[in-house]
Design an enzyme around this catalytic site. Structure first.
Site, PDB file in Angstrom:
ATOM      1  CE  LYS A  26      -4.738  -1.412   1.671  1.00 54.90           C
ATOM      2  NZ  LYS A  26      -5.592  -1.104   2.268  1.00 54.90           N
ATOM      3  CE  LYS A  47      -9.104 -13.949  -5.194  1.00 52.95           C
ATOM      4  NZ  LYS A  47      -8.634 -14.169  -3.755  1.00 52.95           N
ATOM      5  CE  LYS A 105     -14.815  -6.103  -1.965  1.00 56.32           C
ATOM      6  NZ  LYS A 105     -14.721  -5.519  -0.427  1.00 56.32           N
TER       7      LYS A 105
END
Length: 344
Positions: free
Chosen positions: A127, A209, A212
């Protein structure tokens, strides 16, 4: 609500079920991958375990959030948890920021966690690169809050995937370190690997995968997608030039569609191959789309009902927070007493 009591022993004596805890960030609408991979199995999970579920809105702000969107997504995720089958009468179901004990124990555990441990966390490194303009202290110390989430409820098990094992390992290390100093304060949680649900891949890039955050919106089915949108996305799903519905190496797109269809219909791959022998990909995509639409229909119907009854949702998350506070305060009081804080 009778949290944690079940008749399980051979002597017919009351015995506490193992307690499980899962928190989910309200960063976006859950996907078909989230549903088939985990959420579909949660109603049964809460029958077998003493379950605690929370919407982890405190964790979400390590990345800047739009306030209006955060409130909306938090409410919608809470409603989605009920819509997929979680029962507030069987599980503790709360919103993290409504339970201040999480933040309080999180600070205490900051002081029992080593800088080097936090610096090794993969998510912090990832991140930090993704959001290089906002490498904040919360992003660095989030494992301490995550440990507090788990340890507050004396969770015996924490369902984890391969990408979450490091989070639980540091929570275990913190608990063992604290217990080593002060005695048996926290239950040291064990990882629990649920029976694997379907691993759903992107409809546009079936080597990744379903996510979102997929930059291509056609690759992801969201639980709130309207039926016509779901069908359109399946019809545009990437396949191959062979035009044969069979599970095989090199047929990632068809393999993914077969996995989805199997998870929804409970049909084996052999049965699916026989069912679509001699038929084209267009027929198969349409059938998969219709099966997914039928699967999600009751979830979507319940979700819409809940979003039209915000008074009920507020009542449920208020009761959930009250129960979560009663359970967590006992742990917090014990930890604070052991450290040496004066009781009020």
């Amino acid at each position: 609500m009778n949290i944690g009591v079940s008749i399980m022993s051979e002597e017919n004596k009351p015995q506490r079920k193992k307690r499980s805890l899962s928190l989910i960030q309200p960063t976006s609408v859950p996907t078909l991958g989230n549903y088939l991979g985990a959420m579909k199995g949660w109603p049964q999970f809460q029958e077998d375990f003493d379950t605690v579920y929370g919407v982890a809105d405190l964790h979400s702000i390590t990345v800047r959030q739009d306030p209006q969107s955060l409130r909306k997504q938090t409410m919608e995720l809470y409603a989605q948890l009920i819509a997929v089958g979680l029962d507030p009468e069987k599980s503790i179901l709360f919103i993290q920021s409504h339970v201040p004990q999480h933040s309080q124990l999180g600070w205490l555990l900051n002081c029992y966690t080593q800088f080097g441990e936090l610096n090794r966390m993969t998510q912090f490194k990832d991140k930090s690169q993704q959001h290089s303009d906002n490498v904040n202290a919360g992003l660095f110390t989030y494992p301490c809050l995550m440990a507090a989430d788990i340890l507050l409820y004396q969770a015996d098990i924490v369902p984890v995937g391969a990408d979450q094992k490091q989070h639980l390992e540091i929570a275990r290390d913190i608990a063992e370190r604290f217990n080593g100093v002060y005695g048996n304060v926290f239950t040291v949680p064990e990882p629990y690997f649920p029976k694997s649900g379907a691993r759903v891949m992107s409809l546009q890039d079936p080597t990744r995968k379903m996510s979102k955050s997929d930059p291509n919106p056609k690759g992801t089915i969201y639980l709130t997608d309207e039926p016509n949108v779901i069908m359109k996305k399946f019809k545009s799903a990437v396949t191959d030039s062979e035009m044969s519905v069979r599970y095989a190496e090199g047929k990632d797109g068809i393999n993914n569609l077969m996995t989805i269809y199997s998870a929804v219909t409970q049909k084996s791959f052999d049965t699916i191959e026989s069912e679509f022998a001699g038929k084209g990909y267009g027929d198969f995509k349409k059938e998969v789309g219709e099966a997914v639409i039928a699967e999600l229909e009751p979830v979507q119907k319940k979700f819409k009902e809940l979003m039209n009854d915000k008074a009920y949702l507020q009542d449920m998350w208020t009761k959930g927070a009250d129960l979560a506070q009663r359970v967590s305060q006992r742990t917090l009081d014990k930890a604070m007493k052991k450290i040496g804080f004066l009781a009020k």
